[in-house]
Design a protein around this motif. Sequence first.
Motif, short mmCIF file in Angstrom:
data_model
loop_
_atom_site.label_atom_id
_atom_site.label_comp_id
_atom_site.label_asym_id
_atom_site.label_seq_id
_atom_site.Cartn_x
_atom_site.Cartn_y
_atom_site.Cartn_z
N PHE A 105 -6.12 -13.84 -1.29
CA PHE A 105 -6.85 -13.42 -2.48
C PHE A 105 -8.25 -14.04 -2.52
O PHE A 105 -9.24 -13.36 -2.84
N PRO A 162 0.37 -14.38 -5.43
CA PRO A 162 0.99 -13.17 -4.85
C PRO A 162 2.05 -12.54 -5.74
O PRO A 162 3.11 -13.13 -5.99
N GLN A 164 2.35 -8.90 -5.24
CA GLN A 164 2.29 -7.55 -4.66
C GLN A 164 1.51 -6.61 -5.58
O GLN A 164 1.83 -5.43 -5.71
N MET A 165 0.50 -7.17 -6.21
CA MET A 165 -0.40 -6.47 -7.14
C MET A 165 0.30 -5.99 -8.40
O MET A 165 -0.26 -5.19 -9.16
N PRO A 330 -2.42 -10.13 -4.25
CA PRO A 330 -1.81 -9.48 -3.09
C PRO A 330 -0.74 -10.34 -2.42
O PRO A 330 -0.79 -11.56 -2.45
N ILE A 343 0.85 -12.33 5.18
CA ILE A 343 0.49 -11.33 4.19
C ILE A 343 0.26 -10.02 4.93
O ILE A 343 -0.31 -10.01 6.04
N GLU A 347 -1.75 -5.18 1.93
CA GLU A 347 -1.92 -5.87 0.65
C GLU A 347 -3.36 -6.32 0.46
O GLU A 347 -3.89 -6.29 -0.65
N LEU A 348 -4.02 -6.74 1.55
CA LEU A 348 -5.42 -7.13 1.45
C LEU A 348 -6.30 -5.91 1.14
O LEU A 348 -7.27 -6.02 0.39
N ALA A 350 -5.33 -3.39 -0.64
CA ALA A 350 -5.12 -3.15 -2.08
C ALA A 350 -5.94 -4.12 -2.92
O ALA A 350 -6.50 -3.75 -3.96
N ALA A 351 -6.04 -5.38 -2.48
CA ALA A 351 -6.85 -6.36 -3.20
C ALA A 351 -8.32 -5.98 -3.16
O ALA A 351 -9.04 -6.12 -4.17
#
Length: 368
Positions: A105, A162, A164-165, A330, A343, A347-348, A350-351
Amino acid sequence: MDTVEILRRLVAFDTTSHRSNLDLVNWAADHLDNAGARVRLTSDASGEKANILATIGPEGPGGIVLSGHTDVVPVDDQGWASDPFQLASRDGRLHGRGAVDMKGFVAACLAAVPGWQARKLRRPIHLALSYDEEVGCLGVPLLIADMLAHCPSPALAIIGEPTQMRIGLSHRGFYGYRSVFHGRAAHSSDPRLGSSAIEPAAAFVAALAGFGRQDGRVATTVNIGKIAGGSAINIVPERCEVVWEFRPPGEAAVDAVLADVERFAAGLPPGVSVETVPLARVLPLDCATDSPVVALTREFGGLWPPITMPFGTEAGFFQQAGIPALVCGPGSIAQAHQPDEWIASAELVAADRFLARIGSWTAEKGGV
């Protein structure tokens, strides 16, 4: 630099909590300064740990705080498939200590700064990066106090732990203690001449384990993190240390556990005493589902329905300071603190989208 490249740099700094974080702080501060952010540092008493507060956009109230921590947990006694302080990519996963908790993040935030700077922001975005979160959120109170002393009050704090958003609205508090039992040493051939510190400490551990199972406190969890005592097999031990923590569902449970600890101390055998001192306190979080900041975070891309988190965060400290706070970041907490911590690359991504939407909203609307 993109998020993955910045994450590679961050993971390479060994910021295990018992070490200094200054190498990472100095690198990140230079990165932020070069991108045009206004950077403030606050340090602990030793000068070996520092927080970063960086502001992008105009001076003014109603800004958004993005909060993360720079320290990581140890890798000792963990079997890693690769160097924990070198980011490794395998099957869509990025492995390294802190990759998910929570340098991923932090990396996404640092990567987003040039894009935010390129826009005409109507409200500020504050990056709040603290030290020693993993050992009790020790740095964030200093960071928040400095922010409130030098910045108009923000409208919202998002802690990027974290999830997962998913949007995290609540978690329990955390209370850490050290209990040191003192007895009297003697030759073990006649233990009656001494007073063992280990035996009452062992009884205390058993009592602690029962606190979380008693009626009315089923949601209280207790963990014994460390026991150390004695010097030799043939000496009655004169000292034993127990480091422990509990996580209650509310203030009533806090009072009940501490009252039980006091009653135990009052019933110790002759020749034995105990001193219990607090080590850390992480404040609980409770954000209402109908809070305007929840709707705003959903607009940024925070996922619904919300979650209650089993772990503690810095969010409660922001809430106590009058800044509405929630958690959204994320990666999965299930991968944190583990060997081969990772990670997902997705997910990154999405962040990155989430942070870009924050920049767009701050430029286009700029109010809560």
